[in-house]
Enzyme design. Sequence first.
Site, PDB file in Angstrom:
ATOM      1  N   ARG A  25       0.853  -1.183   0.000  1.00 21.62           N
ATOM      2  CA  ARG A  25       0.000   0.000   0.000  1.00 21.62           C
ATOM      3  C   ARG A  25       0.895   1.241   0.000  1.00 21.62           C
ATOM      4  O   ARG A  25       2.033   1.195   0.463  1.00 21.62           O
ATOM      5  CB  ARG A  25      -0.899   0.009   1.224  1.00 21.62           C
ATOM      6  N   LYS A  50      -2.844  -1.823   7.456  1.00 23.61           N
ATOM      7  CA  LYS A  50      -4.214  -1.306   7.448  1.00 23.61           C
ATOM      8  C   LYS A  50      -5.112  -1.965   8.494  1.00 23.61           C
ATOM      9  O   LYS A  50      -5.924  -1.300   9.126  1.00 23.61           O
ATOM     10  CB  LYS A  50      -4.801  -1.506   6.042  1.00 23.61           C
ATOM     11  N   HIS A 114      -3.042   2.870  -5.631  1.00 27.77           N
ATOM     12  CA  HIS A 114      -3.600   1.590  -5.202  1.00 27.77           C
ATOM     13  C   HIS A 114      -3.787   0.634  -6.384  1.00 27.77           C
ATOM     14  O   HIS A 114      -3.733  -0.587  -6.211  1.00 27.77           O
ATOM     15  CB  HIS A 114      -4.920   1.805  -4.459  1.00 27.77           C
ATOM     16  N   ARG A 117      -1.121  -1.875  -6.738  1.00 23.35           N
ATOM     17  CA  ARG A 117      -1.299  -3.049  -5.871  1.00 23.35           C
ATOM     18  C   ARG A 117      -2.143  -4.102  -6.593  1.00 23.35           C
ATOM     19  O   ARG A 117      -1.837  -5.293  -6.557  1.00 23.35           O
ATOM     20  CB  ARG A 117      -1.957  -2.591  -4.576  1.00 23.35           C
ATOM     21  N   HIS A 140      -4.012 -10.128   2.853  1.00 22.25           N
ATOM     22  CA  HIS A 140      -5.449 -10.293   3.063  1.00 22.25           C
ATOM     23  C   HIS A 140      -5.685 -11.387   4.098  1.00 22.25           C
ATOM     24  O   HIS A 140      -5.012 -12.419   4.086  1.00 22.25           O
ATOM     25  CB  HIS A 140      -6.153 -10.669   1.755  1.00 22.25           C
ATOM     26  N   TYR A 149      -9.742 -11.674  -8.403  1.00 21.18           N
ATOM     27  CA  TYR A 149      -8.756 -11.989  -9.432  1.00 21.18           C
ATOM     28  C   TYR A 149      -8.928 -13.394 -10.003  1.00 21.18           C
ATOM     29  O   TYR A 149      -8.210 -13.774 -10.922  1.00 21.18           O
ATOM     30  CB  TYR A 149      -7.334 -11.860  -8.854  1.00 21.18           C
TER      31      TYR A 149
END
Length: 176
Positions: A25, A50, A114, A117, A140, A149
Amino acid sequence: EPRLYAALPARYHALLTFALQTGMRQAEQFGLTWPQLDLTARVARLPKTKDGKGRMVELSDVAVAVVRGLPSRFRSEHVFVSPRTGRRLNPRNFYRRVWLPALTVAKINNLTWHDLRHTYATRLVMAGTDLRTVADLMGHQSLQMVMRYAHLVPGARAKAVNQLPGPQMGPGAEDE
């Protein structure tokens, strides 16, 4: 990508390359310090991300080469610094003074940091990296975030079912 590199001042190419090679990020990358990097182990240790937790970012050969070549290596605590001040890059100033003008010159609309990313994740999936590994590399906590994806793996479903073994008949099964 070539248009963006051509439009971006050369002193920021390492910043862009590192983003595309790590999927970090913007806040993680712009705040990265030298003590967080272990170039021997090829990782960046992010103490707080995050979600409030720490994570490790694996560094590719290209990412390691990028940071080894940075002039800030022995001059600053931060990895990515302003060429003018030698201090940590200010994301807002970078966005306004460097990023937006480069996008204009490159004739690229609506590209955010972003999005780099997402490009990282997309490239991993298209190279055949399984979604669980991509989720782990992205930091994640669940597969749900990386499922966007999944459609990028052409023929993944057909490949999966064709990996199943054929009938496993015991000896003499054909005689019946």
